[in-house]
Design an enzyme around this catalytic site. Structure first.
Site, PDB file in Angstrom:
ATOM      1  N   GLU A  77       0.939  -1.213   0.026  1.00  0.00           N
ATOM      2  CA  GLU A  77       0.146   0.003   0.023  1.00  0.00           C
ATOM      3  C   GLU A  77       1.006   1.364  -0.017  1.00  0.00           C
ATOM      4  O   GLU A  77       0.558   2.069  -0.732  1.00  0.00           O
ATOM      5  CB  GLU A  77      -1.117   0.061   1.034  1.00  0.00           C
ATOM      6  CG  GLU A  77      -2.137  -0.909   1.093  1.00  0.00           C
ATOM      7  CD  GLU A  77      -2.883  -0.678  -0.093  1.00  0.00           C
ATOM      8  OE1 GLU A  77      -2.992   0.166  -0.818  1.00  0.00           O
ATOM      9  OE2 GLU A  77      -3.681  -1.927  -0.413  1.00  0.00           O
ATOM     10  N   TYR A 124      -5.911   6.561   4.686  1.00  0.00           N
ATOM     11  CA  TYR A 124      -6.047   5.252   3.742  1.00  0.00           C
ATOM     12  C   TYR A 124      -5.498   4.076   4.215  1.00  0.00           C
ATOM     13  O   TYR A 124      -5.962   2.720   4.279  1.00  0.00           O
ATOM     14  CB  TYR A 124      -5.813   5.781   2.444  1.00  0.00           C
ATOM     15  CG  TYR A 124      -5.909   4.762   1.478  1.00  0.00           C
ATOM     16  CD1 TYR A 124      -6.689   4.017   1.045  1.00  0.00           C
ATOM     17  CD2 TYR A 124      -4.323   4.063   1.189  1.00  0.00           C
ATOM     18  CE1 TYR A 124      -6.916   2.912   0.295  1.00  0.00           C
ATOM     19  CE2 TYR A 124      -4.166   2.931   0.276  1.00  0.00           C
ATOM     20  CZ  TYR A 124      -5.591   2.353   0.036  1.00  0.00           C
ATOM     21  OH  TYR A 124      -5.558   1.168  -1.024  1.00  0.00           O
ATOM     22  N   ASP A 154      -9.574   4.611  -1.837  1.00  0.00           N
ATOM     23  CA  ASP A 154      -8.404   5.371  -2.462  1.00  0.00           C
ATOM     24  C   ASP A 154      -9.052   5.908  -3.587  1.00  0.00           C
ATOM     25  O   ASP A 154     -10.096   5.991  -3.956  1.00  0.00           O
ATOM     26  CB  ASP A 154      -7.470   4.034  -2.724  1.00  0.00           C
ATOM     27  CG  ASP A 154      -8.079   2.954  -3.918  1.00  0.00           C
ATOM     28  OD1 ASP A 154      -9.157   3.226  -4.200  1.00  0.00           O
ATOM     29  OD2 ASP A 154      -7.252   2.200  -4.412  1.00  0.00           O
TER      30      ASP A 154
END
Ligand code: SF4
Length: 346
Positions: A38, A121, A139
């Site tokens: 990520e 996030y 996202d």
């Protein structure tokens, strides 16, 4: 709302992307893999991230291994991915997990958010995908899907709040991680910015924008600002098969990364003349200007750089400078902008 998750998860079980950091549907993912991927995926494409992710796992198979690596080694392996603050925070975060959490990731969104470089996030993504917390993961792809599903009329960034709230409403308590990844896949392959493939979409019957026929209007964005162009001159100082490089200060753009000594990067109409640039040169020598310009685009500005080449009579010491063999320049971990500048020396 429950129908949206049900349809999407059934679609995900058949159509999901197979990515190196993902576990099989229904299985718990490794939080280190989720976190690493990520962080790498912020501002970077899946295709580019795959090889970096695999390389990092080979070098540092666990968060403990990463914590024990020197920062310079991590920055070097990150070279080419851009946004280097991510790499510095990655390393800092690994060290904090090692020091304060015995090498185990915290398991809740709230705890994860306290770690360096883990924002809303990333915390939500790790909590949902690795720890099954029904966190609302948003996202860029999910932002697009949700804004279309509910025809959210606010303009970004104000729209982020209602998008997050709607995402929370449709996130199921069972398989929240698969749901988040399904939404990412839908946004990436079906609900694309242009020409969304609504006929293939498993949640088409719930989509307000599709009913209204104005899918591409969402998400509503503020008009783009024009990026300014900054210009500079960089210095290629050579001696005996070596070139002088600068280790950039830890803080700021490309912090901690190697590069070339340069004039300040400022907005102006043309790159500085030799007479102006000389004040910033790392040595007093007969500088020769090349005609070509290297161009690179950062998030907030374009950069145009010319190169001045010169010979040093010896390997002089310059603050924050170090000499590196020219034929091994590709091993030093130059950020892309400096690789482009280095090509001007050929
Ligand atoms: Fe996106 Fe079309 Fe699906 Fe709506 S129906 S979510 S616009 S792909």
């Amino acid at each position: 709302m429950a129908e949206i998750a049900k349809n999407l998860l059934a679609w995900y079980d058949k159509e999901r992307r197979h990515l190196p950091w993902r576990s099989a549907p229904g299985e718990t993912a490794n939080p280190y893999h989720v976190w690493l991927s990520e962080v790498m995926l912020q501002q970077t494409t899946v295709a580019t991230v795959k090889s970096y992710f695999e390389k990092f796992l080979r070098l540092w198979p666990s968060v403990t291994d990463l914590a024990q690596a020197p920062q310079e080694a991590v920055l070097k392996e990150w070279a080419g991915l851009g946004y280097y603050a991510r790499a510095r925070n990655l390393h800092k975060c690994a060290r904090e997990i090692e020091a304060n959490y015995s090498g185990q990731f915290p398991t809740t969104e709230a705890e994860l958010k306290k770690l360096p470089g883990i924002g809303d996030y990333t915390a939500a993504a790790i909590a949902a995908i690795a720890f099954d917390e029904p966190a609302a993961v948003v996202d860029g792809n999910i932002e697009r899907v949700v804004s279309r599903l509910f025809r959210i009329e606010e303009q970004l960034p104000a729209a982020k709040k209602p998008i997050k709230a709607k995402t929370a409403d449709i996130t199921p308590t069972k398989r929240p991680g698969d749901f988040a990844q399904a939404m990412m896949d839908l946004g990436s392959g079906v609900c694309t910015p242009k020409n969304p493939k609504c006929l293939l979409c498993p949640i088409q019957s719930h989509c307000a924008a599709q009913s209204a026929g104005d899918m591409e209007r969402f998400p509503i964005k503020a008009p783009k600002k024009i990026k300014p162009t900054r210009r500079a001159v960089s210095f290629w100082l050579e001696h005996d098969g070596h070139v002088l490089l600068e280790r950039r200060p830890d803080k700021g753009l490309l912090g901690g990364m190697p590069g070339f000594f340069s004039t300040p990067w400022v907005e102006c109409d043309s790159t500085p003349e030799l007479s102006e640039a000389a004040a910033h040169a790392p040595a007093d020598t007969d500088w020769q200007a090349g005609a070509d310009i290297a161009k690179h685009t950062f998030t907030h500005f374009h950069l145009e750089t010319r190169l001045l080449k010169g010979q040093a009579i010896q390997r002089i010491n310059v603050e924050n400078g170090f000499w590196h063999p020219i034929d091994a320049l590709s091993d030093v971990g130059l950020p892309t902008v400096f690789s482009k500048i280095a090509k001007l020396a050929d």
